[in-house]
Write an enzyme that holds these catalytic residues in place. Structure first.
Site, PDB file in Angstrom:
ATOM      1  N   CYS A 133      31.790  30.557  38.587  1.00  0.00           N
ATOM      2  CA  CYS A 133      33.024  30.742  38.455  1.00  0.00           C
ATOM      3  C   CYS A 133      33.583  31.333  38.906  1.00  0.00           C
ATOM      4  O   CYS A 133      33.493  32.035  39.563  1.00  0.00           O
ATOM      5  CB  CYS A 133      32.118  31.742  37.169  1.00  0.00           C
ATOM      6  SG  CYS A 133      33.864  32.305  35.814  1.00  0.00           S
ATOM      7  N   CYS A 152      35.636  34.414  38.222  1.00  0.00           N
ATOM      8  CA  CYS A 152      34.820  35.783  37.295  1.00  0.00           C
ATOM      9  C   CYS A 152      34.526  36.114  38.861  1.00  0.00           C
ATOM     10  O   CYS A 152      35.013  37.302  39.375  1.00  0.00           O
ATOM     11  CB  CYS A 152      33.429  35.566  37.054  1.00  0.00           C
ATOM     12  SG  CYS A 152      33.553  34.868  35.710  1.00  0.00           S
ATOM     13  N   ASP A 153      34.075  35.612  39.956  1.00  0.00           N
ATOM     14  CA  ASP A 153      32.843  36.168  41.206  1.00  0.00           C
ATOM     15  C   ASP A 153      33.977  35.888  42.265  1.00  0.00           C
ATOM     16  O   ASP A 153      33.862  36.215  43.151  1.00  0.00           O
ATOM     17  CB  ASP A 153      31.836  34.933  41.308  1.00  0.00           C
ATOM     18  CG  ASP A 153      31.244  35.046  40.154  1.00  0.00           C
ATOM     19  OD1 ASP A 153      30.858  36.435  39.395  1.00  0.00           O
ATOM     20  OD2 ASP A 153      30.492  34.829  40.239  1.00  0.00           O
TER      21      ASP A 153
END
Ligand SMILES: Cc1cc2nc3c(=O)[nH]c(=O)nc-3n(C[C@H](O)[C@H](O)[C@H](O)COP(=O)(O)OP(=O)(O)OC[C@H]3O[C@@H](n4cnc5c(N)ncnc54)[C@H](O)[C@@H]3O)c2cc1C
Lengths: 307, 216
Positions: A131, A134-135
């Site tokens: 992701c 997200c990361d």
């Protein structure tokens, strides 16, 4: 026993739930989480009615619309088993919750494809990421690799551009499959080093990713780079394992449906990315989900007439 | 400069209309504010202005030593959300992006004085009889993170032994480094137990019980 169980929490499932609710079907929605792949997108600009909206916001709107109807929800649970008994279906979740329904809509969508190379599984969450939205922020000042050559790989690179110090973009194909507008944005950056026609051999690291090993697919010299992150963006696979053996699928493990969203099993319907319907988009999944709910409604009426 | 747009302000006001009892936002910063302290401060000021039932109290991390200690604050910006009592609900770093929605829901829970948890969870939590410290690492662009933060804060509200912190991985990179945070949400319980991802409540609780039974 429910009239209808809907498995999934993405656009197909939520749209199906709205239609089921309007038909007053006694319905349960079972989903690992609400939103599906919408949560992985940074922005949606091709869903009619919203010129530009974040995936999470659109998911919220879908969920709010579903909440207008009396639908039971089991959220946070993954379906692991589904079978037909007499004229109804039994469904079991990972947490051993059982549900029964006369008809089922499979709307379990897709998830990220993995590379299946040594080191990948062990280092997932330790540098191997699926992701990027997200990361990416966690890789400030670090070197990373992005694997893939489609839109999602390029979007990952764009997320990483302002943050990472060096980005290796690695893809097995000879040409990029991303939109030209994304390609143009990246090719100007000196931070990005591209390796087309290369495959990942191994990801190395003890407690965290330290190196990636790649090789040209035509043979040739193996290359090894120091990286702290590996973003895998090589496409998607259908979440259809729990109906393997029960329902007909194509070679990609997508569930085969007819134009009424019916599978080969009476009472079992499917919609959205998990099916073999061409083109995987939010608007298409939502439309298919609606169609599946209406087909299920028709099936249930007929079934009740017979019993 | 206003942080909320007119539209957002309306939406937040509507949500806060459901508040039952008063909720205190206890914010820790310092005189010469760090960039994210300033942002957090602004956000909370605007938020507190949107409901009579919401108040903001600001303390200085360096000067107000007693309070800082009482609330177990070791870094700033920090926020405690307090209702009838201090439930051990903390935010380290700015609760912005996806986390803002989680903060709003959290405020509603605290105002109600109760949280929705399954019967099993409520029962299992009774076994806990020692301090449990949960840290949930997040980034503001992570759509899965608020779910993990919500679960942690609910558990803190339900049980006096539990303190639950949201920790912004980008605002506290040294902590992200210390705990090997390469994927969010990442949850650390009492230093020893850790997992990644927004696990369902039941599985989350299993990890807490593991931490509770493995204490030294
Ligand atoms: C990075 C990215 C960008 C995209 N951008 C766009 C765009 O700009 N425009 C556009 O139209 N489309 C876009 N898409 C595609 C779009 O997101 C999908 O086509 C759409 O989300 C498919 O909806 P779905 O409901 O069929 O499946 P999904 O969205 O995949 O939802 C599946 C749901 O089922 C749940 N589930 C899975 N397995 C189980 C199980 N065993 N038990 C219970 N629940 C389960 C999942 O948790 C999820 O809630 C994008 C996709 C990605 C990944």
């Amino acid at each position: 026993m429910y009239d209808l169980a809907i498995i999934g929490g993405g656009p197909a499932a939520l749209s199906g739930a709205v239609y089921a609710g309007r038909k007053r079907l006694d319905t349960v929605l079972i989903a690992k989480e609400i939103g599906g792949q919408l949560l992985l997108t940074s922005g949606i600009e091709n869903y009619l009615g919203f010129e530009s909206i974040t995936g999470a916001e659109l998911a919220d709107k879908f969920a709010n619309q579903m909440a207008q109807y009396d639908i039971d929800e089991i959220i946070g649970e993954k379906v692991v088993e589904l079978f037909k008994q007499d004229y109804f279906f039994k469904i079991r979740t990972e947490g051993d919750q059982w549900s029964e329904a006369r008809a089922v809509i499979l709307a379990s969508g897709k998830r990220s494809r993995t590379l299946n190379v040594p080191g990948e599984r062990e280092l997932t969450g330790r540098g191997v990421a699926y992701c990027a939205t997200c990361d990416a922020p966690l890789f400030a000042g670090r070197k990373v690799a992005v694997i893939g050559g489609g839109n999602s790989a390029f979007e990952a690179v764009i997320d990483l551009l302002p943050i990472a110090t060096e980005i290796f973009l690695i893809d097995i194909a000879p040409h990029w499959f991303a939109d030209q507008i994304l390609i143009d944005r990246i090719e100007e950056s000196p931070k990005v080093k591209s390796f087309q026609l290369h495959r990942v051999v191994e990801i190395l690291g003890e407690r965290r990713v330290s190196e990636i090993v790649i090789e040209p697919i035509e043979g040739g010299e193996i290359k090894q780079f120091n990286v702290q992150g590996v973003f895998v963006e090589i496409g998607l696979v259908p979440n259809s394992e729990f109906v393997e053996g029960l329902v007909k699928m194509n070679q990609y493990q997508e569930i085969i449906v007819d134009c009424h969203a019916r599978t080969n099993v009476p009472g079992l319907f499917a919609a959205g990315d998990v099916t073999d319907v061409p083109e995987k988009q939010v608007i298409i999944s939502a439309g298919e989900g609606a169609k599946a709910a209406l087909s299920a409604y028709r099936y249930l009426i007929r079934q009740k007439g017979q019993v | 400069m206003a942080i909320f747009s007119e539209h957002e302000r309306e939406h937040v006001m509507e949500t806060l209309g459901e508040l039952e009892r008063n909720v205190k936002l206890i914010f820790f910063t310092q005189d010469f504010e760090c960039e994210s302290c300033r942002q957090s401060h602004e956000l909370l000021k605007e938020l507190a202005d949107l409901s009579d039932k919401l108040s903001l109290k600001v303390y200085d991390f360096k000067e107000d030593k007693e309070i800082v200690e009482k609330y177990r604050i070791d870094k700033i910006p920090a926020l405690a959300v307090e209702g009838e009592k201090d439930y051990g609900i903390r935010y380290f770093g700015t609760p912005a992006g996806y986390e803002f929605a989680a903060l709003l829901e959290n405020i509603l829970d605290v105002s109600r004085g109760t949280v929705e948890l399954s019967e099993e969870t409520t029962e299992e939590l009774q076994e806990i009889d020692s301090l449990i410290h949960i840290q949930v690492f997040v980034t503001p662009t992570c759509p899965y993170c608020p779910r993990a933060v919500r679960t942690a804060h609910k558990l803190a509200q339900a049980n006096d032994w539990i303190q639950a912190d949201m920790v912004s991985a980008t605002e506290f990179p040294h902590l992200a480094n210390k705990y090997d945070v390469f994927s969010v949400p990442k949850v650390i319980i009492n230093e020893g137990i850790e997992f990644e991802g927004a696990l369902p409540e039941r599985h989350f609780v299993q990890h807490i019980l593991m931490a509770a039974s493995s204490r030294t």
